[in-house]
Scaffold this motif. Structure first.
Motif, PDB file in Angstrom:
ATOM      1  N   ILE A  53       0.856  -1.195   0.000  1.00 24.46           N
ATOM      2  CA  ILE A  53       0.000   0.000   0.000  1.00 24.46           C
ATOM      3  C   ILE A  53       0.883   1.234   0.000  1.00 24.46           C
ATOM      4  O   ILE A  53       1.754   1.393   0.850  1.00 24.46           O
ATOM      5  CB  ILE A  53      -0.918   0.031   1.246  1.00 24.46           C
ATOM      6  N   GLY A  54       0.639   2.107  -0.978  1.00 20.31           N
ATOM      7  CA  GLY A  54       1.322   3.410  -0.999  1.00 20.31           C
ATOM      8  C   GLY A  54       0.481   4.423  -0.253  1.00 20.31           C
ATOM      9  O   GLY A  54      -0.742   4.470  -0.457  1.00 20.31           O
ATOM     10  N   ILE A  55       1.120   5.198   0.619  1.00 19.25           N
ATOM     11  CA  ILE A  55       0.403   6.276   1.313  1.00 19.25           C
ATOM     12  C   ILE A  55       1.093   7.573   0.924  1.00 19.25           C
ATOM     13  O   ILE A  55       2.217   7.859   1.353  1.00 19.25           O
ATOM     14  CB  ILE A  55       0.451   6.112   2.852  1.00 19.25           C
ATOM     15  N   PHE A  56       0.452   8.329   0.056  1.00 24.98           N
ATOM     16  CA  PHE A  56       1.082   9.551  -0.461  1.00 24.98           C
ATOM     17  C   PHE A  56       0.128  10.730  -0.329  1.00 24.98           C
ATOM     18  O   PHE A  56      -1.019  10.577   0.080  1.00 24.98           O
ATOM     19  CB  PHE A  56       1.430   9.351  -1.945  1.00 24.98           C
ATOM     20  N   GLY A  57       0.660  11.896  -0.694  1.00 24.95           N
ATOM     21  CA  GLY A  57      -0.180  13.090  -0.692  1.00 24.95           C
ATOM     22  C   GLY A  57       0.210  14.040   0.426  1.00 24.95           C
ATOM     23  O   GLY A  57       0.691  13.618   1.491  1.00 24.95           O
ATOM     24  N   PRO A  58      -0.061  15.322   0.235  1.00 26.22           N
ATOM     25  CA  PRO A  58       0.420  16.360   1.158  1.00 26.22           C
ATOM     26  C   PRO A  58      -0.194  16.289   2.536  1.00 26.22           C
ATOM     27  O   PRO A  58       0.332  16.855   3.481  1.00 26.22           O
ATOM     28  CB  PRO A  58       0.040  17.665   0.447  1.00 26.22           C
ATOM     29  N   LEU A  59      -1.317  15.582   2.691  1.00 20.77           N
ATOM     30  CA  LEU A  59      -1.973  15.561   4.007  1.00 20.77           C
ATOM     31  C   LEU A  59      -1.919  14.184   4.657  1.00 20.77           C
ATOM     32  O   LEU A  59      -2.568  13.956   5.679  1.00 20.77           O
ATOM     33  CB  LEU A  59      -3.419  16.048   3.856  1.00 20.77           C
ATOM     34  N   ASP A 113       0.129  -2.228  -4.850  1.00 14.55           N
ATOM     35  CA  ASP A 113      -1.148  -2.790  -5.297  1.00 14.55           C
ATOM     36  C   ASP A 113      -2.235  -1.711  -5.281  1.00 14.55           C
ATOM     37  O   ASP A 113      -3.164  -1.734  -6.078  1.00 14.55           O
ATOM     38  CB  ASP A 113      -1.564  -3.932  -4.353  1.00 14.55           C
ATOM     39  N   VAL A 114      -2.109  -0.794  -4.337  1.00 11.45           N
ATOM     40  CA  VAL A 114      -3.102   0.287  -4.229  1.00 11.45           C
ATOM     41  C   VAL A 114      -2.410   1.473  -3.581  1.00 11.45           C
ATOM     42  O   VAL A 114      -1.477   1.308  -2.779  1.00 11.45           O
ATOM     43  CB  VAL A 114      -4.323  -0.157  -3.392  1.00 11.45           C
ATOM     44  N   VAL A 153       1.609  -6.625   5.299  1.00  7.11           N
ATOM     45  CA  VAL A 153       1.413  -5.481   4.396  1.00  7.11           C
ATOM     46  C   VAL A 153       2.707  -4.676   4.328  1.00  7.11           C
ATOM     47  O   VAL A 153       3.344  -4.408   5.340  1.00  7.11           O
ATOM     48  CB  VAL A 153       0.271  -4.578   4.903  1.00  7.11           C
ATOM     49  N   THR A 154       3.072  -4.316   3.091  1.00  7.37           N
ATOM     50  CA  THR A 154       4.201  -3.416   2.913  1.00  7.37           C
ATOM     51  C   THR A 154       3.677  -2.007   2.674  1.00  7.37           C
ATOM     52  O   THR A 154       2.818  -1.810   1.806  1.00  7.37           O
ATOM     53  CB  THR A 154       5.049  -3.850   1.694  1.00  7.37           C
ATOM     54  N   ILE A 155       4.185  -1.067   3.452  1.00  3.15           N
ATOM     55  CA  ILE A 155       3.762   0.327   3.296  1.00  3.15           C
ATOM     56  C   ILE A 155       4.865   1.085   2.571  1.00  3.15           C
ATOM     57  O   ILE A 155       6.041   0.997   2.926  1.00  3.15           O
ATOM     58  CB  ILE A 155       3.528   0.983   4.676  1.00  3.15           C
ATOM     59  N   ARG A 156       4.482   1.811   1.505  1.00  2.00           N
ATOM     60  CA  ARG A 156       5.447   2.658   0.804  1.00  2.00           C
ATOM     61  C   ARG A 156       4.998   4.108   0.968  1.00  2.00           C
ATOM     62  O   ARG A 156       3.816   4.419   0.785  1.00  2.00           O
ATOM     63  CB  ARG A 156       5.481   2.314  -0.690  1.00  2.00           C
ATOM     64  N   THR A 157       5.922   4.968   1.313  1.00  6.16           N
ATOM     65  CA  THR A 157       5.604   6.394   1.434  1.00  6.16           C
ATOM     66  C   THR A 157       6.691   7.192   0.732  1.00  6.16           C
ATOM     67  O   THR A 157       7.709   6.644   0.301  1.00  6.16           O
ATOM     68  CB  THR A 157       5.566   6.826   2.917  1.00  6.16           C
ATOM     69  N   ILE A 215      -2.930   4.127   9.561  1.00  2.08           N
ATOM     70  CA  ILE A 215      -2.937   3.012   8.605  1.00  2.08           C
ATOM     71  C   ILE A 215      -1.879   1.987   9.014  1.00  2.08           C
ATOM     72  O   ILE A 215      -2.142   0.783   9.075  1.00  2.08           O
ATOM     73  CB  ILE A 215      -2.689   3.511   7.172  1.00  2.08           C
ATOM     74  N   ARG A 216      -0.707   2.465   9.335  1.00  4.84           N
ATOM     75  CA  ARG A 216       0.373   1.558   9.749  1.00  4.84           C
ATOM     76  C   ARG A 216      -0.061   0.683  10.927  1.00  4.84           C
ATOM     77  O   ARG A 216       0.199  -0.509  10.986  1.00  4.84           O
ATOM     78  CB  ARG A 216       1.613   2.371  10.146  1.00  4.84           C
TER      79      ARG A 216
END
Ligand code: GLC
Length: 708
Positions: free
Chosen positions: A387-393, A447-448, A428-432, A420-421
């Motif tokens: 799961i990618g967690i991106f964005g300014p907020l 994946d999302v 689950v792998t978290i990408r930021t 989320i973490r």
């Protein structure tokens, strides 16, 4: 019995008070005033506003404390001649230390219980620091999202806003206003502030009598009927008469027609602003106009302090006007129990951030979320994904509070990324990423992606109006780049207003509108994203496709060339669709609801019951807010194409059917005509029951002139 002893006590006080002491009760002084102690000692301060600047909703404020307020109160009660307690006020709109979603978010719950519980929590926490008066709820109907203050209110509809107004008053004022954990409510900004031209704050308002009465006044009337003990007049002018000098609104309607026995406070320095409106040549003229109109207390301008006594002594203002205002202020202080218990127990602040309070705002946040789009990607699995967690907020914390949060501590908030973490499985792998280009590089391996975008607090609230409803610069380009990578993206939008999300709708797999959701907002968002909560929020305000459509609202007039297009031209644009992107009342679930079997049952006299069945046809339990809309097809003035007249929340298991039933009375079908007179006009009515303002089971009924 209460009113006799209170009025008798007020009579006795008025008989002993000097003119200067009476004027003192009509003055609210900021906590930052350099001579505050002395002015209190001289009996010149009826109230202290615990704010240091004219725009307290936009930045840090001196924290209130029971010790500080008790110190000031001792000066009033033990050192001033009349020993009248001071009333301490502060803007506590959607929480104090425990912060709920912004009011526009709370309105998305369509739940009076949610609003009442939140306001009760806010009252408990604020009163623990000595604050016994809040300048809330904000009840301005808003149809223009360019206006930054749309965040502070309950949206575009008078019926929904009135129901939530009633709940807010009861929450703040409690069962007994004299209970130490109750605070005096102050519905604001009376009235029609949200109709400021161009969506520009403080701008002129031009509304007809019928629109004022049918759209902008009902929430305030509901608040008065619920027992609001004070009310705040609004900054703008209506039809050339500034509300601060508008006797028709402040006295004729509010105090005489509605029987309001609380007191009116101006907005910040609005009495002095009568000079800038161009209706007063000097401060004495401003004081005279405001006092004669029915403003009982001057917030922070000192115009009353400087000018009122001179006006009375010069014979330009009867002292009876002063007495009437002071009576209203003292009545509120008696009802609050300030004469009996002027001080605050300094141990009470231990209730700040109480677990019960956090649970209440978490529930409010969960119900404030609106699922705007879902191609099936939500809810997400908690295991086996990258799961990618991106964005300014994504890592924002203070932004989650939203506008008008004076007392929330950033340390009490956890970001969406961190929630989320904590929620997902170790598999689950978290990408930021901090930078957009890093985010795009890493997104390819996800994946999302969960993209958290939207507005910071600086675009929301007072004096924060905008000319575009697009996402702030760069955010849409980032989402488009993610789309080009063909990575399924869930967009979480944080904002204090509807945004023009049409481009987002084209590319995102799912969109969750989260407003500014408060202390527990991140947890509530994660609960929805991973399916621990099924979303049930419904929009309290229309989402336009583009800012060019504004003002755009569901309860609009039909015009002589109505939509949808018949064989003639109709009110439209040549360059964009006419319809909203998401209509008032809209919101998706993780299950599906079907409406069937509309029945209209005529009763004796002009009352009608309208029923329908709602079935959960989907795979999961969920809650649906069924809505009832009515249209008066022919009347003495043109009436809206639809008006909300009822709503009900239904909790349905998969396959379950429930009947929702609404009763429409003569008063529900009445309206104010062009002369401002409330009338019921027999004839044919259309009615709908459905999931939002754009769809539903339709029917009609006729009420004959004899009411049959
Ligand atoms: C502000 C706002 C009003 C607020 C008051 C006190 O200017 O208009 O909503 O309650 O001043 O802070």
């Amino acid at each position: 019995m209460e009113s006799v002893t209170v009025e008798a006590q007020i009579d006795a006080l008025l008989a002993q008070m000097t003119l200067a002491e009476k004027v003192g009760q009509m003055c609210q002084v900021p906590i930052s005033h350099p001579e505050l102690d002395e002015r209190i000692r001289r009996g010149e301060v009826g109230s202290v506003i615990y704010s240091g600047t004219p725009l307290p909703g936009t930045g840090p404020q001196p924290p209130a404390s029971a010790a500080r307020l008790n110190y000031l109160q001792r000066i009033a009660v033990e050192e001033s001649r009349m020993r009248i307690p001071v009333l301490f006020g502060r803007d506590v709109l959607h929480g104090y230390k425990t912060v709920a979603p912004i009011p526009l978010g709370m309105a998305t719950s369509w739940s009076p219980d949610v609003v009442r519980s939140v306001c009760r929590v806010a009252a408990r926490e604020a009163s623990a620091d000595g604050i016994r008066w809040t300048f809330a709820p904000m009840l301005d109907i808003a149809r223009d999202p360019r206006w930054g203050r749309i965040a502070e209110g309950f949206g575009e509809d008078p019926f929904l806003c009135s129901a939530l107004a009633d709940a807010a008053i009861r929450g703040f004022q409690g069962d007994e206003l004299s209970d130490p954990d109750s605070v005096l409510a102050c519905p604001k900004h009376y009235a029609a502030y949200g109709a400021a031209e161009g969506g520009r704050d403080y701008n002129a308002v031009e509304v007809t009598t019928a629109t004022l009465r049918n759209v902008y006044l009902p929430p305030f009337h509901a608040a008065i009927r619920a027992g609001a003990g004070s009310i705040m007049s609004a900054f703008p002018e209506i039809g050339g008469v500034p509300i601060t000098a508008n006797r028709a609104l402040l006295t004729d309607i509010l105090k005489e027609e509605w029987g309001f026995d609380g007191f009116v406070i101006s907005d910040w320095a609005a009495v002095d602003e009568l000079r800038y409106h161009g209706v007063a040549a000097d401060r004495a003229g401003a004081a005279l106009l405001a006092a004669q109109a029915g403003v009982d207390m001057d917030m922070a301008s000192d115009v009353y302090a400087d000018e009122l006594a001179g006006l009375v002594e010069a014979g330009r203002l009867p002292e009876a006007v002063i007495d009437a205002a002071v009576r209203r202020v003292l009545r509120a202080k008696f009802r609050l129990g300030l004469f009996d218990r002027p001080y605050t127990d300094e141990q009470r602040s231990a209730i700040h951030l109480h677990p019960d309070h956090l649970r209440i705002v978490r529930d409010a946040a969960a119900r404030s979320l609106v699922l705007l789009k879902n191609d099936g990607i939500l809810p997400l699995a908690k295991a086996g994904l990258t799961i990618g967690i991106f964005g300014p907020l994504a890592n924002a914390r203070r932004t989650l509070f939203g506008a008008w949060t004076l007392d929330g501590d950033e340390a009490s908030v956890v970001s969406i990324a961190d929630r989320i973490r904590a929620a997902v499985d170790r598999s689950v792998t978290i990408r930021t990423a901090e930078l957009v280009d890093d985010a795009l590089t890493r997104a390819r391996h996800c994946d999302v992606v969960i993209a958290v975008v939207g507005e910071g607090v600086s675009r929301s609230g007072e004096d924060h109006c905008v000319t575009t409803l697009d996402l702030p610069p760069g955010q849409q380009a980032f989402l488009d780049a993610l789309h080009a990578l063909q990575v399924p993206t869930v967009v979480v939008v944080l904002a204090g207003r509807p945004l023009a999300l049409e481009p987002v709708h084209r590319s995102a797999a799912a969109i969750l509108m989260a407003w500014h959701p408060g202390t527990e907002g991140a947890q509530a968002i994660v609960d929805v994203l991973f399916g621990d909560t099924v979303p049930s929020g419904k929009l309290p305000v229309t989402f336009p496709r583009t800012v060019g459509q504004v003002p755009l609202y569901y309860n609009h007039k039909p015009t002589g060339r109505p939509l949808p297009p018949g064989d003639r031209r109709h009110s439209r644009y040549t360059d964009h669709l006419d319809s909203p992107l998401y209509p008032f009342g809209y919101g998706l679930s993780y299950t599906h609801f079907e409406y069937s079997n509309l029945h209209i049952i005529r009763e004796d006299g002009p009352a009608v019951t309208v029923r329908a069945e709602v079935t959960n046809t989907g795979p999961r339990a969920g809650e649906e807010i069924a809505q009832l809309y009515v249209r008066d097809l022919v009347a003495s003035i043109s009436r809206p194409v639809k008006e909300l007249k009822g709503f009900a929340r239904l909790a349905l298991a998969p396959g379950e059917t429930q009947t929702v039933s609404f009763r429409l009375t003569r008063d529900d079908l009445s309206f104010y005509n062009a002369e401002g007179k409330r009338v019921f006009e027999p004839g044919e009515f259309a009615v709908w029951i459905g999931p939002d303002s754009s769809r539903g089971l339709a029917g009609t009924f006729v009420i004959d002139p004899d009411g049959a």
